[in-house]
Motif scaffolding. Structure first.
Motif, PDB file in Angstrom:
ATOM      1  N   PRO A 114       0.725  -1.297  -0.034  1.00 40.53           N
ATOM      2  CA  PRO A 114       0.020  -0.024  -0.046  1.00 40.53           C
ATOM      3  C   PRO A 114       0.754   1.120   0.044  1.00 40.53           C
ATOM      4  O   PRO A 114       1.796   1.303   0.637  1.00 40.53           O
ATOM      5  CB  PRO A 114      -0.843  -0.067   1.303  1.00 40.53           C
ATOM      6  CG  PRO A 114      -0.634  -1.575   1.746  1.00 40.53           C
ATOM      7  CD  PRO A 114       0.720  -2.062   1.040  1.00 40.53           C
ATOM      8  N   LYS A 115       0.845   2.119  -0.984  1.00 41.90           N
ATOM      9  CA  LYS A 115       1.638   3.289  -1.012  1.00 41.90           C
ATOM     10  C   LYS A 115       1.579   4.273   0.028  1.00 41.90           C
ATOM     11  O   LYS A 115       2.701   4.993   0.191  1.00 41.90           O
ATOM     12  CB  LYS A 115       1.396   3.982  -2.436  1.00 41.90           C
ATOM     13  CG  LYS A 115       1.238   2.960  -3.682  1.00 41.90           C
ATOM     14  CD  LYS A 115       2.489   2.497  -3.743  1.00 41.90           C
ATOM     15  CE  LYS A 115       2.416   1.151  -4.714  1.00 41.90           C
ATOM     16  NZ  LYS A 115       1.651  -0.111  -4.454  1.00 41.90           N
ATOM     17  N   ILE A 116       0.517   4.264   0.815  1.00 37.08           N
ATOM     18  CA  ILE A 116       0.382   5.191   1.899  1.00 37.08           C
ATOM     19  C   ILE A 116       1.390   4.863   2.973  1.00 37.08           C
ATOM     20  O   ILE A 116       1.800   5.871   3.614  1.00 37.08           O
ATOM     21  CB  ILE A 116      -1.106   4.971   2.465  1.00 37.08           C
ATOM     22  CG1 ILE A 116      -1.351   6.120   3.676  1.00 37.08           C
ATOM     23  CG2 ILE A 116      -1.398   3.680   3.210  1.00 37.08           C
ATOM     24  CD1 ILE A 116      -1.722   7.540   2.934  1.00 37.08           C
ATOM     25  N   LYS A 133       2.541  14.397  -0.546  1.00 39.77           N
ATOM     26  CA  LYS A 133       1.204  13.502  -0.630  1.00 39.77           C
ATOM     27  C   LYS A 133       1.048  13.253  -2.348  1.00 39.77           C
ATOM     28  O   LYS A 133       0.875  12.361  -2.779  1.00 39.77           O
ATOM     29  CB  LYS A 133      -0.009  14.670  -0.434  1.00 39.77           C
ATOM     30  CG  LYS A 133      -0.050  14.713   0.993  1.00 39.77           C
ATOM     31  CD  LYS A 133      -0.963  15.602   1.535  1.00 39.77           C
ATOM     32  CE  LYS A 133      -0.859  15.939   3.087  1.00 39.77           C
ATOM     33  NZ  LYS A 133       0.239  16.853   3.313  1.00 39.77           N
ATOM     34  N   ILE A 137       0.613   9.877  -4.305  1.00 37.92           N
ATOM     35  CA  ILE A 137      -0.551   9.585  -5.169  1.00 37.92           C
ATOM     36  C   ILE A 137       0.181   9.244  -6.576  1.00 37.92           C
ATOM     37  O   ILE A 137      -0.317   8.461  -7.347  1.00 37.92           O
ATOM     38  CB  ILE A 137      -1.276  10.834  -5.420  1.00 37.92           C
ATOM     39  CG1 ILE A 137      -2.045  11.269  -4.090  1.00 37.92           C
ATOM     40  CG2 ILE A 137      -2.312  10.703  -6.512  1.00 37.92           C
ATOM     41  CD1 ILE A 137      -2.623  12.571  -4.142  1.00 37.92           C
ATOM     42  N   ALA A 140       1.042   5.538  -6.591  1.00 31.43           N
ATOM     43  CA  ALA A 140      -0.327   4.844  -6.657  1.00 31.43           C
ATOM     44  C   ALA A 140      -0.783   4.602  -8.014  1.00 31.43           C
ATOM     45  O   ALA A 140      -1.162   3.706  -8.566  1.00 31.43           O
ATOM     46  CB  ALA A 140      -1.298   5.394  -5.556  1.00 31.43           C
ATOM     47  N   LEU A 197      -7.859   5.119  -7.980  1.00 32.19           N
ATOM     48  CA  LEU A 197      -6.704   5.204  -6.791  1.00 32.19           C
ATOM     49  C   LEU A 197      -6.219   6.530  -6.499  1.00 32.19           C
ATOM     50  O   LEU A 197      -5.987   7.089  -5.319  1.00 32.19           O
ATOM     51  CB  LEU A 197      -5.506   4.417  -7.587  1.00 32.19           C
ATOM     52  CG  LEU A 197      -5.553   2.809  -7.398  1.00 32.19           C
ATOM     53  CD1 LEU A 197      -4.396   2.153  -8.006  1.00 32.19           C
ATOM     54  CD2 LEU A 197      -6.012   2.304  -5.808  1.00 32.19           C
ATOM     55  N   VAL A 201      -6.108   7.456  -2.595  1.00 29.57           N
ATOM     56  CA  VAL A 201      -5.013   7.589  -1.840  1.00 29.57           C
ATOM     57  C   VAL A 201      -4.950   9.323  -1.479  1.00 29.57           C
ATOM     58  O   VAL A 201      -4.373   9.403  -0.277  1.00 29.57           O
ATOM     59  CB  VAL A 201      -3.670   7.364  -2.610  1.00 29.57           C
ATOM     60  CG1 VAL A 201      -2.164   7.894  -1.945  1.00 29.57           C
ATOM     61  CG2 VAL A 201      -3.628   5.727  -3.242  1.00 29.57           C
ATOM     62  N   CYS A 205      -4.122  10.197   2.430  1.00 36.90           N
ATOM     63  CA  CYS A 205      -2.976  10.885   2.832  1.00 36.90           C
ATOM     64  C   CYS A 205      -3.508  12.234   3.625  1.00 36.90           C
ATOM     65  O   CYS A 205      -2.754  12.529   4.847  1.00 36.90           O
ATOM     66  CB  CYS A 205      -2.180  11.579   1.537  1.00 36.90           C
ATOM     67  SG  CYS A 205      -1.364  10.450   0.557  1.00 36.90           S
TER      68      CYS A 205
END
Ligand SMILES: Nc1ncnc2c1ncn2[C@@H]1O[C@H](COP(=O)(O)OP(=O)(O)OP(=O)(O)O)[C@@H](O)[C@H]1O
Ligand SMILES: [Mg+2]
Lengths: 268, 260
Positions: A114-116, A133, A137, A140, A197, A201, A205
């Motif tokens: 998960p990119k977060i 942020k 994104i 993602a 996405l 995301v 964020c």
């Protein structure tokens, strides 16, 4: 064919198609409103009419637009960068085997993460502003556009390429005039997933670390038990997401004029 | 020296441990301006041979000289009409036909005019703005024919160009091609399953054996040119027909034996 079967096979008119799509959301809204007015519902299920009123109020005061604007800036910034990189690198990997080999292990390894989770690291590096942020994104959005563009380019019918080279087209022309249009349906499919996405995301964020934006609005509203405010922010997210998706679908219909014919699946 | 010299050509398709010998020590020479028809059972390597000749597919052994130089890759001197048409679904009919001229850098007005001329020739002017997906199989084939004729290659490689057409359109297109050839004297390699078509059009009919493809027979067609449509009724023509059919029949039976 029987008359009944003929009627069933006839395509729905435009108005009817739209109406059909509205049945479920309208029914849900009415049921929600009624139960909020008649019955005992918990406070977090604010009546749609109250949500509407709050949304209206916040629109009028300009507050909702403020948050929407910063959120959009982040989402679209990351979307543009991630999408452009994904398409360019994906198509390149699709036509050049060594490039694919080069990226493949890294992509497979990092795709499911998960990119977060990298947000804290990026904040340490880029600061807590928009840049970190946008970077998350970007990451993602990159994956679905990269992977779809890769398979789009790999799946191009070799006869299309052969016939172009037959007429004397060089590699650049083959890429721009054959690979790109032939892979476009897949590229656009990747862009559509990427758009959803980007919004997901973005909110994540902003909920985690931000002093502005729709995600920030949601989390502060929740904390202060202002559920009407929270729903207003959610409605705003849903609306921009929906508008973006419709815009992409419209672009897709225009760009794929010839390729969509006879390929509308079981819906005919 | 002949325009095209193919000597001992070999082609093997490999995937993992599986190997299919498509062409086996195939030799053929074609003179400038000659119309050569190629017939042979299905799966004997005819398309593969044209793909190698077009420079799309590499070969495994032997030599292939065009104008005395080995074939290195595709080029606009050899116009290929693919068995599967290979029209671009994202381009309209006129866009497809004009594409070869676009690559050659012709100005827009000129290439549209030329494309329209060839569309008229194949009887599809009314469909100039349609997309390939909106055409029938036979119509797509005629668009593909217009596309390859439009960029005027010196050598035409045609892989069953009339295979998807109804009998009447097919005959009209044969006469049309015959007239075009009479005028341009292009070199043509023409793969077909239709013996009548082969004899009517060609100077020479080459019969492939069942796979792996080799030359079984070469029959020179001495019918007088220019040929009129009613040449098909002459006794001379019938004699050629029997000759080619006898030669081909044994190979078709052999190929069927293999598929069992
Ligand atoms: N790309 C490929 N990979 C593996 N085998 C192939 C490939 N292309 C063709 N072959 C094989 O080579 C043989 C010759 O195929 P080819 O398409 O040249 O036949 P053909 O003479 O054109 O047949 P038809 O008259 O049915 O078009 C066949 O056995 C086929 O299975
Ligand atoms: Mg073939």
């Amino acid at each position: 064919m029987s008359a009944a079967a003929q009627r069933r096979a006839a395509p729905l008119s435009r108005a009817r198609r739209t109406a059909l799509g509205l049945v479920l959301p309208l029914a849900a809204l009415i049921a929600w409103e009624l139960s909020a007015r008649i019955g005992e519902v918990p406070s977090y299920l604010v009546a749609p009419s109250a949500i509407f009123a709050t949304t209206w109020e916040m629109l009028a005061s300009g507050e909702l637009w403020q948050h929407t604007r910063v959120s959009l800036l982040r989402a679209l910034g990351g979307y543009a960068i991630g999408g452009a990189c994904g398409i360019a690198m994906g198509l390149l990997a699709g036509i050049a085997r060594p490039v694919e080999r080069f990226y493949d292990p890294v992509v497979s390894l990092t795709y499911p993460v998960p990119k977060i989770v990298v947000l804290p690291i990026l904040i340490a590096w880029l600061g807590a502003g928009d840049a970190s942020k946008i970077a998350v994104i970007t990451a993602a959005v990159f994956y679905p556009t990269f992977i779809n563009s890769l398979y789009g380019a790999k799946g191009v019918n070799r006869l299309y390429v052969w016939s172009a080279r037959n007429m004397g087209a060089g590699p650049l022309r083959v890429f721009a005039k054959v690979i790109l249009p032939a892979a476009l349906p897949q590229v656009l499919a990747g862009l559509r997933i990427g758009l959803a996405l980007a919004f997901i995301v973005m909110v994540a964020c902003e909920m985690q670390n931000s002093r502005s934006g729709l995600g920030h609005l949601i989390i502060t509203a929740e904390d202060s038990l202002r559920f009407d405010l929270m729903y207003a922010a959610i409605v705003a997210i849903a609306i921009i997401g929906f508008a973006g998706d419709r815009l992409l679908l419209w672009l897709r219909r225009r760009a794929l004029a010839g390729q969509a014919i006879g390929k509308e699946g079981a819906h005919g | 020296m002949a325009l095209l010299e193919v000597r001992e050509l070999d082609k093997v398709f490999r995937r993992g441990a599986r190997a299919v010998q498509a062409i086996d020590r195939f030799s053929l020479s074609v003179e400038e301006g000659e119309f050569v028809a190629i017939v042979g059972p299905s799966g004997c390597g005819k398309s593969t041979f044209l793909h190698i000749l077009g420079g799309f597919e590499p070969h495994d052994g032997g030599t292939m000289l065009l104008n005395g130089a080995p074939v290195r890759g595709p080029g606009p001197d050899r116009g290929m009409l693919f068995q599967e048409f290979a029209l671009y679904p994202w381009r309209s009919v006129i866009g497809n036909v004009a594409w070869g001229l676009e690559v050659q850098g012709k100005p827009k007005a000129e290439r549209i005019a030329a494309a329209e001329r060839y569309l008229k020739l194949v009887g599809l002017s009314a469909f100039r703005d349609a997309y390939p997906a909106e055409l029938s199989g036979g119509m797509k084939q005629r668009v593909a024919l217009a596309r390859v004729l439009a960029f005027e290659p010196r050598i035409l490689l045609m892989d069953e160009p009339f295979g998807a057409l109804d009998a009447q359109t097919r005959e009209l297109m044969q006469e049309e091609l015959n007239a075009i050839w009479q005028e341009t004297r292009n070199t043509v390699l023409f793969v077909t399953h239709d013996i009548d078509e082969a004899i009517y059009l060609a100077d020479r009919v080459v019969v492939f054996t069942a796979r792996p493809g080799r030359i079984k027979d070469e029959i020179r067609i001495g019918l007088e040119r220019p040929r009129r449509a009613d040449v098909r009724k002459s006794a001379e023509y019938m004699a050629y027909r029997n000759r080619v059919w006898d030669s081909l029949r044994a190979e078709v039976l052999k190929a069927r034996e293999e598929f069992k």
